[in-house]
Write a protein that holds these residues in place. Structure first.
Motif, mmCIF file in Angstrom:
data_model
loop_
_atom_site.group_PDB
_atom_site.id
_atom_site.type_symbol
_atom_site.label_atom_id
_atom_site.label_comp_id
_atom_site.label_asym_id
_atom_site.label_seq_id
_atom_site.Cartn_x
_atom_site.Cartn_y
_atom_site.Cartn_z
ATOM 1 N N GLN A 138 0.689 -1.232 0.004
ATOM 2 C CA GLN A 138 -0.047 -0.066 0.065
ATOM 3 C C GLN A 138 0.775 1.325 -0.205
ATOM 4 O O GLN A 138 0.775 2.349 -0.606
ATOM 5 C CB GLN A 138 -0.884 -0.019 1.123
ATOM 6 N N ALA A 139 2.028 1.208 0.685
ATOM 7 C CA ALA A 139 2.873 2.265 0.730
ATOM 8 C C ALA A 139 3.263 2.936 -0.494
ATOM 9 O O ALA A 139 3.536 3.689 -1.271
ATOM 10 C CB ALA A 139 4.006 2.123 1.796
ATOM 11 N N ALA A 140 3.809 1.485 -1.261
ATOM 12 C CA ALA A 140 4.500 1.739 -2.513
ATOM 13 C C ALA A 140 3.359 2.231 -3.588
ATOM 14 O O ALA A 140 3.699 3.087 -4.364
ATOM 15 C CB ALA A 140 5.012 0.324 -3.148
ATOM 16 N N GLU A 141 2.179 1.741 -3.433
ATOM 17 C CA GLU A 141 1.052 2.345 -4.220
ATOM 18 C C GLU A 141 0.600 3.699 -3.972
ATOM 19 O O GLU A 141 0.738 4.578 -5.329
ATOM 20 C CB GLU A 141 -0.196 1.521 -4.028
ATOM 21 N N TYR A 142 0.675 4.289 -2.844
ATOM 22 C CA TYR A 142 0.413 5.580 -2.653
ATOM 23 C C TYR A 142 1.643 6.593 -2.928
ATOM 24 O O TYR A 142 1.502 7.464 -3.682
ATOM 25 C CB TYR A 142 0.021 5.914 -0.988
ATOM 26 N N TRP A 143 3.045 6.125 -2.784
ATOM 27 C CA TRP A 143 4.143 6.816 -3.126
ATOM 28 C C TRP A 143 4.306 6.890 -4.631
ATOM 29 O O TRP A 143 4.726 7.704 -5.233
ATOM 30 C CB TRP A 143 5.309 6.160 -2.500
ATOM 31 N N THR A 144 4.028 5.954 -5.304
ATOM 32 C CA THR A 144 4.092 5.891 -6.902
ATOM 33 C C THR A 144 3.248 6.869 -7.405
ATOM 34 O O THR A 144 3.391 7.832 -8.226
ATOM 35 C CB THR A 144 3.484 4.409 -7.443
ATOM 36 N N LYS A 145 1.935 7.001 -6.685
ATOM 37 C CA LYS A 145 1.138 7.907 -7.284
ATOM 38 C C LYS A 145 1.617 9.567 -7.073
ATOM 39 O O LYS A 145 1.258 10.256 -7.885
ATOM 40 C CB LYS A 145 -0.353 7.889 -6.550
ATOM 41 N N ALA A 146 1.802 9.677 -5.760
ATOM 42 C CA ALA A 146 2.536 10.761 -5.155
ATOM 43 C C ALA A 146 3.830 11.294 -6.177
ATOM 44 O O ALA A 146 3.642 12.425 -6.500
ATOM 45 C CB ALA A 146 3.012 10.614 -3.841
ATOM 46 N N ILE A 147 4.618 10.399 -6.375
ATOM 47 C CA ILE A 147 5.727 10.689 -7.435
ATOM 48 C C ILE A 147 5.318 11.110 -8.707
ATOM 49 O O ILE A 147 5.716 11.839 -9.253
ATOM 50 C CB ILE A 147 6.733 9.446 -7.294
ATOM 51 N N ARG A 148 4.330 10.495 -9.094
ATOM 52 C CA ARG A 148 3.897 10.686 -10.698
ATOM 53 C C ARG A 148 3.327 12.138 -10.550
ATOM 54 O O ARG A 148 3.341 12.945 -11.604
ATOM 55 C CB ARG A 148 2.659 9.793 -10.955
#
Length: 173
Positions: A138-148
């Motif tokens: 879940q952390a990876a999913e949210y960070w991926t969205k934030a970084i995009r």
């Protein structure tokens, strides 16, 4: 007495004076001005670590505020307080409300990722591999969205995604 009338340091007094001037000249209705006053007092209380008072002010601001973007910022600050108080589930739920109102807030996504990463680390320490894997995913999913949304931000998160093998190459470009 409203918090804005009892600020005792120079920065708070200066902010209050500027905010009051802005409120007087803004072409907005009384309800919106009152909502902003509660929001301002909530931020001041939050800055002083008076979280219960901050939440009371934010609740009042939410009752008065109609603008979705302004409501998102009020809820964002409430989620910060919930996180500070260790109420991670409520913080995550509040961040989800923030994103429903304003999907363009990478800081909310980042904060959700931080919470999930923290909870994943705690689960890992307990030896709960399934829970830690779920939280880290879940952390990876949210960070991926934030970084995009904000590719020049969240460098530590980008490094974690790379080193943990949880990120995809397209996130970094």
């Amino acid at each position: 007495m409203p918090r804005s009338q009892r600020n005792d340091n120079f920065i708070d007094k200066s902010f209050t004076v500027m905010a009051d001037l802005i409120l007087k000249v803004l072409p907005t209705n009384r309800r919106a001005k009152e909502a902003f006053a509660y929001y301002r007092d909530g931020m001041s209380a939050q800055g002083d670590g008076e979280y219960a008072e901050a939440l009371e002010n934010y609740d009042e601001a939410l009752k008065l505020e109609d603008d979705p973007l302004d409501r998102a910022f009020i809820l964002y600050n409430m989620a910060l307080v919930y996180t500070s108080n260790g109420d991670h589930q409520r913080a995550i739920e509040t961040y989800e409300q923030v994103l429903e109102l304003n999907s363009k807030m990478p800081q909310a996504l980042n904060n959700m990722a931080v919470i999930h990463h923290h909870l994943g680390s705690l689960a890992e320490e307990r030896g709960d591999t399934d829970e830690s894997d779920r939280r880290f995913a879940q952390a990876a999913e949210y960070w991926t969205k934030a970084i995009r949304m904000a590719p020049n931000n969240y460098i530590e998160a980008q490094n974690w995604l790379k080193t943990s093998g949880r990120g995809s190459v397209d996130v970094y470009f």
